[in-house]
Design an enzyme around this catalytic site. Structure first.
Site, PDB file in Angstrom:
ATOM      1  N   ILE A 115     -26.919  72.469 131.806  1.00 34.96           N
ATOM      2  CA  ILE A 115     -26.237  72.430 133.110  1.00 34.96           C
ATOM      3  C   ILE A 115     -25.556  73.767 133.385  1.00 34.96           C
ATOM      4  CG2 ILE A 115     -24.460  71.274 134.498  1.00 34.96           C
ATOM      5  CD1 ILE A 115     -24.736  68.834 132.732  1.00 34.96           C
TER       6      ILE A 115
ATOM      7  N   LYS B 115     -15.859  72.187 123.965  1.00 34.19           N
ATOM      8  CA  LYS B 115     -16.356  72.530 125.311  1.00 34.19           C
ATOM      9  C   LYS B 115     -15.200  72.570 126.314  1.00 34.19           C
ATOM     10  CE  LYS B 115     -20.788  70.499 124.048  1.00 34.19           C
ATOM     11  NZ  LYS B 115     -21.534  69.243 123.942  1.00 34.19           N
TER      12      LYS B 115
HETATM   13  N1  HSE Z   1     -24.013  66.878 119.999  1.00 34.19           N
HETATM   14  C1  HSE Z   1     -23.911  67.281 121.376  1.00 34.19           C
HETATM   15  C2  HSE Z   1     -24.017  66.067 122.298  1.00 34.19           C
HETATM   16  C3  HSE Z   1     -25.010  68.258 121.764  1.00 34.19           C
HETATM   17  O1  HSE Z   1     -24.231  64.942 121.841  1.00 34.19           O
HETATM   18  O2  HSE Z   1     -23.836  66.254 123.486  1.00 34.19           O
HETATM   19  C4  HSE Z   1     -24.691  69.659 121.389  1.00 34.19           C
HETATM   20  O3  HSE Z   1     -23.633  70.153 122.159  1.00 34.19           O
END
Ligand code: HSE
Ligand code: NAP
Length: 428
Positions: A136, A205
């Site tokens: 995204i 994030k």
């Molecule tokens: N493990 C992450 C998820 C993906 O399930 O979104 C990698 O950022």
């Protein structure tokens, strides 16, 4: 046609995707960017294991020094993950005058400043679109398309594994463990899923998103983090009855000259756009003073979606190299806002508890809330079994510290047999 040489560090899920996308783009890329990107080297640990993944095994190496010393390599794409040696390799690449693309949220969420300072000093690009929400586009929109805004809120579903689990719990009535087992069988969850289910992946994030949105450095340790392991099928059912859907949300807000950054399960109205984001999809919802609301939706992980973001960054840098303007959009953290502790934040709560089924219980519980400044919006008595009643309480917006104090007192009352769930509810 100008040729720009790049090196890939890592040939796992994302590295293999980047290799495939660059191969698929071979014809078009020259017309798109006016140059041809050539993978000159790929760093791997095990040459034999990687040999079957590429057309020309001659590009494989297990020597970082070989890549660092090669003056023709102008861009390094770090897709190996982890803090070290990835952090050192990125710093060395920047110091050597190379540009860098990384998908490494673990590293950026703890050492972002050091890396961006190095890129800024050297006037090199350090791009990281893939580090948040995989395929995204969200970093570039925040830094470029939405640059004319004062952003006040970034909120999203940024972990696909947990969204898949919560979707199955809602749609199929599964309990958490059953849904996690299914996520593992289908390959969504990692062998060790703790970073996903405990909220750590989403917190990394959120740290990156908050730093970019509010121009002020937020690191992983600033982000309050709570996962989904305590969510039960009963909570999901009750939420649905009340018109809510439970999602693991990453929330970053700028309020009163400070930043809130947190990850936790939240009940959001089922009519909210984020409630319709299902399975392993991700979405990020932003609010800016000019754009108002905007939402970005798509695949937050996986070989090709993540490679899509990495290759977009590689093309951008190739264009910058051609026009001699690398380092054009460097670190945008020019403010230094404090990050609020969770106990200063205001939230609404859903509280589910098992209490004695007798006269005066409700009055005692209300009095605990009242004396701690917690105002109640709704009190519902649910199931009743012998001498136990299940109570569900929804609070008005309350300072977290006051709610935590009330909970501590309630836990000590003999009439309260169990606090079964405490989940935040969307809204002020
Ligand atoms: N493990 C992450 C998820 C993906 O399930 O979104 C990698 O950022
Ligand atoms: P992965 O499948 O585990 O691949 C990592 C690759 O890097 C492997 O080829 C591994 O080699 C290699 N590697 C690791 N350490 C190395 C070292 N010290 N020297 C040389 N090679 C090394 O990981 P991935 O899923 O592709 O993730 C890569 C990065 O992208 C991570 O930062 C991750 O957070 C990020 N990311 C991933 C996704 C996703 O959907 N997977 C989405 C967004 C972001 P060996 O196989 O020999 O160990």
């Amino acid at each position: 046609m100008e040729k720009i040489s790049i090196a890939l560090l890592g040939l796992g899920t994302v590295g293999t995707g980047v290799y495939k996308v660059l191969k698929a783009q071979k014809e078009d890329m020259a017309r798109k960017i006016g140059a041809e990107l050539e993978i000159k080297k790929i760093l791997v640990r095990n040459l034999e294991k990687a040999a079957g993944k590429v057309d020309d095994p001659g590009v494989l190496t297990n020597s970082w020094q070989e890549i660092l010393d090669d003056p023709q390599i102008q861009i390094v794409a770090e897709v190996m993950g982890g803090i070290e040696p990835a952090g050192t390799y990125i710093l060395q690449a920047l110091e050597a005058g190379k540009n860098v693309v990384t998908a490494n949220k673990d590293l950026l969420a703890v050492k972002g400043k050091e890396l961006f300072d190095a890129a800024g000093r050297k006037g090199q690009d350090l791009l990281f679109e893939a580090a948040v929400a995989g395929g995204i586009p969200i970093i570039r929109p925040l830094k470029q398309c939405l640059a004319g805004n004062h952003m006040t809120e970034v909120m999203g579903i940024v972990n696909g594994t947990t969204n898949f689990i919560l979707t199955r719990m809602l749609a199929d009535g599964m309990e958490f463990q059953e849904a996690l087992d299914l996520a593992s069988r289908l390959g969504y969850a990692e062998a060790d899923p703790s970073a996903d289910i405990e909220g750590l992946d989403a917190a990394r994030k959120v740290a990156i998103l908050a730093s970019v949105a509010f121009h002020s450095r937020v690191t992983l340790e600033d982000v309050y983090t709570e996962g989904i392991t305590k969510i039960t099928a009963t909570d999901i059912r009750y939420a649905r009855e009340m018109g809510y859907t439970i999602k693991l949300l990453g929330v970053a807000k700028e309020t009163e000259g400070a930043i809130e950054a947190r990850v936790h399960p939240m009940m959001i109205p089922s009519s909210h756009p984020l409630a319709s984001v299902k399975d392993s999809f991700n979405a990020v919802f932003v609010h800016g003073d000019a754009v108002d609301d905007a939402m970005f939706y798509g695949r937050g992980a996986g070989e090709l979606p993540t490679a899509s973001a990495v290759v977009g960054d590689l093309f951008d840098i190739a264009r910058n190299i051609r026009f001699g303007c690398c380092g054009r959009i460097s670190c945008t953290c020019y403010r230094n806002l404090p990050v609020k502790k969770i106990d200063e934040v205001t939230s609404r709560y859903f509280l589910r508890m098992q209490v004695d089924d007798q006269c005066g219980v409700l009055a005692s519980i209300s009095s605990v809330f009242g004396s701690n400044g917690v105002s109640l919006a709704q009190v519902i008595q649910k199931a009743k079994q012998q001498d136990t009643a299940e109570l569900v309480v929804i609070t008005e917006g309350v300072v977290e510290r006051h709610f935590a104090d009330s909970l501590k007192i309630l836990k000590g009352l003999s009439i309260v047999k169990e606090i079964s769930a405490a989940i935040r509810v969307y809204g002020d």
